[in-house]
Scaffold this motif. Structure first.
Motif, PDB file in Angstrom:
ATOM      1  N   ALA A 169      18.797 100.399  -2.875  1.00  0.00           N
ATOM      2  CA  ALA A 169      19.743  99.852  -3.851  1.00  0.00           C
ATOM      3  C   ALA A 169      21.141 100.308  -3.467  1.00  0.00           C
TER       4      ALA A 169
ATOM      5  N   MET B 102      22.995  93.745  -0.973  1.00  0.00           N
ATOM      6  CA  MET B 102      23.239  93.870  -2.403  1.00  0.00           C
ATOM      7  C   MET B 102      24.738  94.036  -2.612  1.00  0.00           C
TER       8      MET B 102
ATOM      9  N   TRP C  39      16.518 100.389 -15.807  1.00  0.00           N
ATOM     10  CA  TRP C  39      16.436 100.533 -14.342  1.00  0.00           C
ATOM     11  C   TRP C  39      16.322 102.003 -13.946  1.00  0.00           C
TER      12      TRP C  39
ATOM     13  N   ASN D 133      22.152  92.424 -11.577  1.00  0.00           N
ATOM     14  CA  ASN D 133      21.663  93.431 -12.506  1.00  0.00           C
ATOM     15  C   ASN D 133      22.800  94.401 -12.801  1.00  0.00           C
TER      16      ASN D 133
ATOM     17  N   VAL E 176      23.574  97.776 -14.446  1.00  0.00           N
ATOM     18  CA  VAL E 176      22.894  98.958 -14.981  1.00  0.00           C
ATOM     19  C   VAL E 176      23.927  99.888 -15.605  1.00  0.00           C
TER      20      VAL E 176
ATOM     21  N   GLY F  93      24.211  95.397  -9.172  1.00  0.00           N
ATOM     22  CA  GLY F  93      23.689  94.935  -7.890  1.00  0.00           C
ATOM     23  C   GLY F  93      23.389  93.448  -7.959  1.00  0.00           C
TER      24      GLY F  93
HETATM   25  N1  SER Z   1      20.617  99.677  -9.068  1.00  0.00           N
HETATM   26  C1  SER Z   1      20.413  98.367  -9.624  1.00  0.00           C
HETATM   27  C2  SER Z   1      19.433  97.548  -8.834  1.00  0.00           C
HETATM   28  O1  SER Z   1      19.096  97.909  -7.751  1.00  0.00           O
HETATM   29  C3  SER Z   1      21.724  97.649  -9.736  1.00  0.00           C
HETATM   30  O2  SER Z   1      22.503  97.852  -8.611  1.00  0.00           O
HETATM   31  O3  SER Z   1      18.990  96.535  -9.296  1.00  0.00           O
END
Ligand code: SER
Length: 872
Positions: free
Chosen positions: A40, A91, A167, A212, A214, A237
């Motif tokens: 990530a 990402m 998450w 996403n 978070v 991300g």
């Molecule tokens: N850490 C979260 C993910 O990997 C957002 O970056 O989805």
């Protein structure tokens, strides 16, 4: 918009919102025991979230190369089968480290998608965490809900459970509730039939999550509990490939310009057409995806291998080769031909692909070669298994052996069996696999207790470049138990002179001393989440007092000498072989150093000598260490410092210079090259296609090396009765030995000739067969010559010879070809059976075969039994 434009647009949007744009961290992680690959965008920022270190910029944005193939986030098995999962993907992310929180994150995400990128608002859905009734007892994320309500109609806000909307990076670490943004790219007609809201998070290929957001606010501890983080952060991300799919108006990630050039090339190589048949399409997608994962890993310095991250990469590559082999009929290496196309497509954003193209191609080609061989061998073995099998089901344990020993993929086994009308005993295979997993898991299992925090010193100082001793305070400690090391305690101090393992250099050892004189040994030092962790066998008694910690100076000095020599070696190789030489791996121990580098052929003796001389000249040149501890990375590179993989945003960069050798390096070095004393290469060899390895020694190890060589020479001289010229004495011994060997061979030949005459006389006739079973005093070659010589004179012959050589038994069976045909006799089968009597086994041809065994006592019985084969 092309994918490059989309990437640029994202980064530019956040740049304008005061974010610092940072480069992607490496995809392969070197210094984190909890993670093999970046999975990530937030991985490289973990220490900022936990409060272990402070970010230089509070707002950051980037595109991060990620790989989700192991651990908590693992998509490998989906890849290829669907159109929107990948092993390696980019990402896009924006981060706030204790700066903005939910309001800005939500507003900006919406603004970028709908205003800047002009995605239809009606096609977007957002989700909000609904809370949980489990042990965590988390409230619904009302704040995010209220914020979204001001932007989108309520029926587009979906309440999500913990699995989708909370998450967590792994079993431990920073975590928090999240809001996902999903996009529905179905046709209007389909949308009218089934509402998009009902398809969110239902694995629909055209209703997919793209972003996403978070809201990091907790840390998951080892005991499973959540604790609030010192500050609140944002971690977003966005799946770059999915975003491109939406913006380029296509229905699959593989139809974007990120993948189409790769797919075209696969079509050309394999003669297959994409978009005609499901199983061909899956294979093409698997290959187009996996070539990215493998190429990026190799560019990051991670070669395919048998362990750890290298093993994961090998498996990914093999998965692709196998799909090609089975569905595209690619029986020759072909994946390496995609590397150039990949470089053309992604090389602007990731220049490492172009810089290392040749190396990546070579490594992949070599792997392909060896795996295709394995596949061929496996097919032969599988045939043998099928032939020997009774019934229609193949034993799962046999299939497991094929998988485990030869790396033959189980799904291929199943497929081939199916084609041939057999079935696989899946249960047997699974239980064998499970047994193996349990064995390796229990061998590597480590259980960690939670940290016990004693003080809240956040930032820790490393003072080990300047001193080897310090008075320190214990900040926190925890107990860890592993099979390998047993029970250990990990200690974190407020400051430390101990160098943590990293950059190839081993961690320092030493001890800690309490005021009462009691000593606790420190057996290793490692870095974890930007903290320096000391490993001790027990806890000091009085935890709150200040301790004196002392690094083992002797080991440090030797290690430093090897590290400095490694830099000089790197410089020497580039000088002697050329600037294509790049460091590919390094291990700096106190006893030796190991250096892997890219180069395409074996070093000649002259090149090795030149390299040694180059390094030794710099040692004799007494070059002082010049270090600069806080240079911006870019300045250092401009000055010519060689940068290795592994640096990430926020690392303080240190340059280490000895004369013309200048490198970015965090390791410890001698103050002057003279302290290295001398450099000696012990070996040079290949590690993989295009990668060579040198092992060398310096300082004390060289002294020991020469002392031992001297001692050996002394002993040799002594054995030779102290000749004036030992070299001449050895040569004349060798000459004499060669002459004696020749004489002996001639004598043995004579003996065999005589023996042949005698033995032909001894043949007895059993049921029309000329038969002889006898113990003889010849070696294996002599017996073979004898048997064939006898066979030339007479036919219809069955011979069994036994002999004893060096405490071992050997049986040789010769059968005239006519007998093999007429009587159905087979020397191979016979020696296999008789071999049991001498506790061994063997085989060979139907007319000549041999068996070796441990028990010469069984020879007589074997000779005795021989006659039963010819008797009626
Ligand atoms: N850490 C979260 C993910 O990997 C957002 O970056 O989805």
């Amino acid at each position: 918009m092309t994918s490059s434009e989309i990437r640029a647009k994202f980064l530019n949007f956040f740049k304008e919102k005061d974010h610092k744009i940072v480069p992607s961290a490496p995809m392969v992680i070197k210094d984190d025991p909890t993670l093999l690959f970046t999975n990530a965008g937030m991985n490289q920022f973990k220490a900022f979230f936990l409060g272990n270190s402070v970010a230089k910029a509070a707002r950051v944005s980037d595109t991060q190369k990620c790989l989700r193939v192991s651990g908590k986030h693992n998509d490998l098995e989906e890849v290829g089968k669907d159109t929107y999962h990948h092993t390696m993907f980019e990402m896009l992310g924006n981060w706030s480290f204790g700066d903005y929180f939910k309001k800005e994150a939500i507003q900006w995400a919406w603004e970028l998608l709908t205003e800047e990128l002009k995605i239809d608002k009606e096609s977007l859905y957002v989700s909000v965490f609904e809370g949980s009734n489990d042990a965590d007892a988390l409230d619904m994320d009302a704040e995010a809900f209220d914020l979204w309500k001001q932007i989108v109609p309520e029926d587009r806000i979906i309440m999500g459970n913990k699995k989708d909307n909370f998450w967590e990076m792994g079993d431990q670490g920073p975590c928090g509730p999240c809001s996902e943004i999903h996009v529905d790219i179905r046709s209007a007609a389909e949308k009218a039939k089934v509402s998009g809201a009902s398809l969110v998070n239902q694995d629909h290929p055209l209703v997919v999550e793209i972003w996403n957001l978070v809201f990091m606010q907790y840390n998951r501890k080892a005991n499973g509990q959540l604790e609030p983080l010192p500050a609140k952060h944002v971690d977003t991300g966005m799946g770059f490939e999915r975003l491109c799919m939406v913006l380029q108006g296509v229905k699959s990630n593989y139809d974007t310009d990120i993948f189409t050039p790769l797919i075209r090339e696969i079509e050309v190589i394999s003669n297959a057409a994409y978009g005609k048949k499901e199983e061909t399409d899956i294979a093409i997608r698997v290959i187009a995806d996996h070539i990215r994962a493998v190429s990026f890993s190799i560019a990051d310095g991670q070669l395919p291998s048998n362990t750890g991250a290298g093993y994961v990469i090998r498996r990914i590559l093999r998965r692709a080769i196998r799909y090609g082999f089975t569905f595209l009929d690619t029986k020759k290496p072909f994946m390496f031909r995609l590397v150039k196309v990949l470089g053309d497509t992604m090389g602007d954003a990731f220049p490492e692909l172009r810089e290392q193209q040749q190396l990546i191609e070579n490594v992949i080609k070599e792997e392909e070669h060896s795996f295709l061989n394995t596949l061929e061998q496996g097919l032969v073995l599988l045939d043998t298994i099928i032939t020997a099998n009774k019934g229609k089901e193949i034993d799962g344990r046999k299939a497991f052996e094929l998988y485990d020993t030869y790396g033959f993929p189980i799904d291929l086994t199943a497929l081939i069996l199916e084609e041939k009308g057999f079935t696989l005993d899946e249960k047997g295979f699974q239980s064998a696999l499970q047994e193996q997993k349990n064995r390796s898991r229990s061998a590597s299992e480590v259980s960690k207790e939670d940290w016990v925090q004693l003080t809240d010193d956040a930032e820790q100082e490393f003072v080990g470049y300047d001193v080897l001793e310090a008075n320190v305070k214990l900040v926190k400690y925890r107990k860890v138990v592993s099979k390998k090391e047993g029970e250990q305690f990990q200690l974190v101090f407020n400051l430390t002179p101990f160098y943590p393992e990293g950059g190839g250099q081993v961690g320092d050892k030493g001890y800690l001393e309490m005021s009462n004189g009691d000593v606790v040994y420190i057996v290793d030092t490692k870095r974890e989440n930007d903290e320096i962790v000391h490993f001790a066998k027990r806890l000091p008694e009085h935890l709150e007092e200040r301790f004196k910690v002392v690094v083992d100076g002797k080991q440090r000095q030797r290690t430093a000498a090897n590290h400095t020599a490694t830099h000089l070696l790197h410089q020497a190789l580039r000088e002697v072989l050329g600037t294509h030489v790049e460091q590919k791996g390094s291990a700096v121990h106190s006893k030796y150093l190991r250096f892997d580098f890219s180069h395409f052929s074996k070093l000649t003796a002259a090149e090795l000598k030149a390299v040694e001389n180059f390094v030794n000249a710099r040692i004799e040149g007494q070059l002082p260490l010049e270090e600069n501890r806080n240079v911006p990375k870019e300045t250092a590179i401009k000055e010519g410092a060689m940068s290795l993989f592994g640096e990430k945003y926020g690392d303080s960069v240190r340059t280490v210079r000895f004369g013309q050798s200048i490198e970015l390096c965090g390791g410890t070095h001698v103050q002057n090259t003279a302290d290295v004393w001398h450099f000696k290469i012990r070996s040079e060899g290949a590690v993989a296609a295009g990668i060579r390895r040198i092992e060398a020694i310096t300082s004390d190890a060289v002294k020991t090396f020469y002392a031992e060589a001297n001692q050996a020479l002394f002993e040799i001289k002594d054995l030779l009765n102290n000749p004036q010229d030992p070299l001449k004495a050895v040569t004349s011994l060798q000459d004499e030995n060669a002459r004696l060997k020749k004489e002996l061979e001639a004598l043995l030949k004579d003996k065999a000739k005589n023996l042949k005459g005698t033995l032909l006389d001894e043949l007895e006739v059993v049921d029309g067969v000329r038969f002889l079973a006898k113990k003889v005093d010849l070696d294996a070659g002599g017996i073979k010559d004898l048997a064939f010589a006898m066979g030339q004179d007479q036919d219809n012959m069955f011979l069994l010879f036994g002999t004893e050589q060096g405490g071992k038994a050997l049986l040789s069976c010769y059968i005239s070809k006519q007998l093999v045909a007429s009587k159905g006799l087979n020397a191979g089968t016979i020696v296999r059976e008789l071999g049991k009597l001498i506790q061994g086994g063997g085989g060979g041809q139907p007319f000549f075969a041999t068996a070796g065994g441990k028990d010469p006592g069984g020879i007589a019985a074997a000779l005795e039994r021989a006659k039963t084969y010819v008797q009626p």
